[in-house]
Design a protein around this motif. Structure first.
Motif, PDB file in Angstrom:
ATOM      1  N   ASP A   1       0.855  -1.186   0.000  1.00  8.58           N
ATOM      2  CA  ASP A   1       0.000   0.000   0.000  1.00  8.58           C
ATOM      3  C   ASP A   1       0.892   1.237   0.000  1.00  8.58           C
ATOM      4  OD1 ASP A   1      -1.895   1.939   0.227  1.00  8.58           O
ATOM      5  OD2 ASP A   1      -2.622   1.341   2.213  1.00  8.58           O
TER       6      ASP A   1
ATOM      7  N   SER B   1       0.392   4.240  -0.045  1.00  4.06           N
ATOM      8  CA  SER B   1      -0.049   5.345   0.801  1.00  4.06           C
ATOM      9  C   SER B   1       0.327   5.141   2.271  1.00  4.06           C
ATOM     10  CB  SER B   1      -1.566   5.522   0.687  1.00  4.06           C
ATOM     11  OG  SER B   1      -2.250   4.389   1.189  1.00  4.06           O
ATOM     12  N   PHE B   2       0.857   3.955   2.589  1.00  4.97           N
ATOM     13  CA  PHE B   2       1.224   3.691   3.982  1.00  4.97           C
ATOM     14  C   PHE B   2       2.418   4.547   4.410  1.00  4.97           C
ATOM     15  CE2 PHE B   2       3.659   1.392   7.219  1.00  4.97           C
ATOM     16  CZ  PHE B   2       2.686   1.241   8.197  1.00  4.97           C
TER      17      PHE B   2
ATOM     18  N   ILE C   1      -3.847  -4.383   5.989  1.00  6.03           N
ATOM     19  CA  ILE C   1      -3.506  -3.778   4.698  1.00  6.03           C
ATOM     20  C   ILE C   1      -3.274  -4.842   3.641  1.00  6.03           C
ATOM     21  CG2 ILE C   1      -1.763  -2.419   3.483  1.00  6.03           C
ATOM     22  CD1 ILE C   1      -1.421  -0.747   5.953  1.00  6.03           C
TER      23      ILE C   1
END
Length: 334
Positions: free
Chosen positions: A49, A51-52, A301
């Motif tokens: 991910d 955006s993590f 996630i």
């Protein structure tokens, strides 16, 4: 813990197998293992991910890790002495209940009162361990049961709402607008205890006690006092972790910290602290706590159900102990 150990003569309390020699390959590996695991896990979560790897996500992660860091830091001292403290989570839950009940009368002094009370309870467990010669596993297992029962009784088996949030508001602030105050306090705990150990004989005494208690006694180390002190710090850290949990949940609950016991143990062993004692550090436990927190945050996630967390922690503990166990100290594996 009552495991047979090989007693080796030592000139002083600071003697451990690599204190004056070069560290072994295994010790070098375990010293870097938590940092390597942290970097690899962070990279894997970022790939899963993208955006993590943002400021908001990382801030949320370190804020979540603060109580775990404090719990693991205190319990690390007990493990370094060759013992184990299984009561930290139950004591932390009990402390959240105490906090909610004492806050109306004590106000801003409640935090100090909680830390002092849990430190005293930890010291009592340490005294029971050294004076009655009961294995720390049994003492703290009994303590875990007692603390859970007391918390359930005095709270009527339910959460107690904290209306006055001023006493814990400072833990919700940010240092330099970026670092959560709770995590900053956790770092201060690690730094403060590490400095005390480094500039006093305590570090040598603790490691000597964990490596070979009989040799430490022959070397003049106050083994019993060292053990009681370790349990005292572990209890005090459980109280501080409880204050952090209350600041986040605005209530006290008899089961609030119960799910932190396995993660705390996992953080210690993932950090490379040998469960047999004598080898490890608070800084490694800090890295281990961050690894465990990233796992807790990152499993959803990558699509792993949260129900599998306990399986993962169990596997991590077994694997980490297998890597860090000093088998030269154990005559018989039972």
């Amino acid at each position: 813990m009552s495991t047979p150990v090989l007693t080796q003569p030592a000139p002083g309390p600071a003697s451990e197998p690599t204190a004056k020699g070069r560290p072994t390959t295994a010790q070098r590996l375990t010293s870097f293992m938590p940092v390597i695991a942290l970097v690899v896990l962070l990279a894997a979560l970022t790939i899963a991910d993208p955006s993590f790897l943002t400021a908001s996500s990382l801030t949320a992660a370190v804020r979540t890790s603060a109580p775990l860091v404090v719990l693991a830091a205190g319990a690390t001292l007990v493990v370094l002495c060759g013992g184990i403290d299984l009561s930290i989570a139950a004591l932390c839950s009990l402390a959240t209940v105490f906090f909610a009940l004492w806050l109306p009368d004590l106000g801003g002094l409640t935090t100090l009162a909680i830390i002092a009370a849990t430190g005293a309870i930890g010291a009592l467990q340490g005294v029971a361990h050294v004076l009655l010669r009961i294995p720390s596993f049994i003492v703290t297992l009994g303590g875990m049961s007692i603390f859970t029962a007391i918390a359930l009784v005095i709270s009527d088996a339910g959460p107690i709402r904290v209306v006055d949030r001023d006493a814990t508001h400072w833990l919700t602030l940010y240092v330099a607008g970026v670092v959560p105050m709770s995590f900053f306090v956790a770092l201060l705990v690690v730094v403060a205890v590490s400095l005390v150990l480094r500039f006093t004989p305590l570090d040598a005494w603790i490691r000597a006690t964990g490596y070979s208690e009989s040799a430490a006694r022959l070397g003049g180390a106050p083994v019993d006092l060292v053990k009681v002190a370790a349990f005292t710090v572990s209890g005090a850290c459980a109280g501080l972790a409880a204050v952090m949990l209350v600041s986040r949940n605005f209530s006290g609950s008899p089961t609030m910290a119960d799910n932190l016991l396995l993660p705390a143990v996992a953080a210690i062993v993932v950090g490379g602290t040998a469960i047999t004692g004598g080898h490890g550090s608070l800084w490694r436990s800090l890295a281990g706590a961050l690894v465990v927190t990233l796992l807790r945050v990152g499993l959803p996630i990558v699509g792993v159900p949260s129900a599998y967390e306990q399986i993962l922690y169990g596997a991590i503990i077994v694997a980490a102990v297998a890597l860090t166990l000093d088998r030269s100290k154990v005559l018989i594996i039972k």
